[in-house]
Design an enzyme around this catalytic site. Sequence first.
Site, short mmCIF file in Angstrom:
data_model
loop_
_atom_site.label_atom_id
_atom_site.label_comp_id
_atom_site.label_asym_id
_atom_site.label_seq_id
_atom_site.Cartn_x
_atom_site.Cartn_y
_atom_site.Cartn_z
CG ASP A 9 37.65 -20.84 15.96
OD1 ASP A 9 37.47 -21.42 17.43
OD2 ASP A 9 37.46 -19.72 15.55
CG LEU A 10 31.39 -22.21 17.52
CD1 LEU A 10 30.61 -23.10 16.49
CD2 LEU A 10 30.92 -22.37 18.84
CG ASP A 11 32.43 -18.05 19.11
OD1 ASP A 11 31.22 -18.31 18.73
OD2 ASP A 11 32.83 -18.27 20.13
CB THR A 17 28.77 -16.25 17.30
OG1 THR A 17 29.92 -16.93 16.91
CG2 THR A 17 27.60 -17.24 17.38
CE LYS A 45 36.73 -10.93 15.05
NZ LYS A 45 36.56 -10.68 13.54
NE ARG A 49 32.09 -16.94 28.99
CZ ARG A 49 31.11 -17.97 29.36
NH1 ARG A 49 30.75 -17.83 30.76
NH2 ARG A 49 30.92 -18.92 28.71
CB SER A 114 35.24 -23.87 19.97
OG SER A 114 34.86 -22.40 20.78
CB ALA A 115 38.22 -20.24 23.04
CB SER A 116 32.81 -20.79 22.71
OG SER A 116 31.58 -20.63 23.19
CG ASN A 118 28.16 -20.05 25.84
OD1 ASN A 118 27.51 -20.58 26.74
ND2 ASN A 118 28.78 -18.86 25.95
CE LYS A 145 41.00 -21.88 19.75
NZ LYS A 145 40.09 -21.74 18.97
CD GLU A 169 41.43 -20.29 15.48
OE1 GLU A 169 40.91 -19.25 15.32
OE2 GLU A 169 41.01 -20.92 16.56
CG ASP A 170 37.86 -16.13 13.70
OD1 ASP A 170 37.99 -16.96 14.49
OD2 ASP A 170 36.83 -15.25 13.77
C1 BG6 Z 1 35.87 -17.74 21.30
C2 BG6 Z 1 35.78 -16.22 20.76
O1 BG6 Z 1 35.77 -18.62 20.32
O2 BG6 Z 1 35.32 -18.10 22.40
C3 BG6 Z 1 35.89 -15.12 21.84
O3 BG6 Z 1 36.09 -15.88 19.41
C4 BG6 Z 1 35.10 -15.76 23.13
O4 BG6 Z 1 35.31 -13.98 21.42
C5 BG6 Z 1 35.56 -17.02 23.41
O5 BG6 Z 1 35.37 -14.78 24.18
C6 BG6 Z 1 34.75 -17.52 24.89
O6 BG6 Z 1 33.73 -17.82 24.38
P1 BG6 Z 1 32.25 -18.03 25.47
O7 BG6 Z 1 31.08 -18.38 24.72
O8 BG6 Z 1 32.77 -19.35 26.39
O9 BG6 Z 1 32.16 -16.70 26.46
MG MG Z 2 37.12 -17.67 16.17
#
Ligand code: BG6
Ligand code: MG
Length: 218
Positions: A9-11, A17, A45, A49, A114-116, A118, A145, A169-170
């Site tokens: 996982d990333l964040d 972050t 977590k 978004r 990762s869910a991000s 970014n 997730k 994973e955190d």
């Molecule tokens: C997850 C974070 O990795 O990504 C969440 O734990 C975050 O807090 C989610 O909302 C989505 O991230 P982003 O960067 O697309 O807004």
């Molecule tokens: Mg995470």
Amino acid sequence: MNKKVFIFDLDGVIVDTAKYHFLAWKKMADSLGIPFTHEDNELLKGVSRVHSLEIILDLGNVSLSQIEKEKCLLQKNKDYLAYIEKMNESEILPGVIRVLDFLKEQGQKIVLGSASKNAKPILEKAKVIHYFDALVDGNDVTNAKPDPEVFLQGALKVKMPNEACVVFEDSLAGIQAANAAHMVSIGIGSHHVLHEADFCFNDFTTISNSFLLDIINN
Ligand code: BG6
Ligand code: MG
């Protein structure tokens, strides 16, 4: 050599972050008059978004139109990206580089899950993107997730069976996703929160090479 896939996982796992997500959400919550604490932030977590915004609005019993929600999401991401803009390798969490180097030396596959949305620019800013054989992020998945989609896609991308995958994973949602995918789940953080994980460590500094070798060879 036994080959496994280590999905990170990333964040909160690779980079620190979560504090920037908190600051950006806090600004939005303040502007809507919604009390929002660090404890509330735990609920976000691993959560996408859009779902994070729903959780915050529920906390404050606030309802917004679709257009207002989209404005909030755009502004939150703009504020978050302003923090990310300034980030560098110093945001990499302790022990991560040692573990990445060790897994590479051992010829293991390394994947991002990762869910991000970014994720790519963050990996580039942290100068760790070269470690990854494949990336799966919030732009690739439809089901967030605890749905296992993000990790299943990771296994597919490197053409390996789910059973050969190990997830770091955190978040509880992430641990549940890894378990649902029949992968080994390793929690990074509090045992209290991550009690459903197969293994749990406070951070990567407490993960020994011999533990990693056991995982690789079992
Ligand atoms: C997850 C974070 O990795 O990504 C969440 O734990 C975050 O807090 C989610 O909302 C989505 O991230 P982003 O960067 O697309 O807004
Ligand atoms: Mg995470």
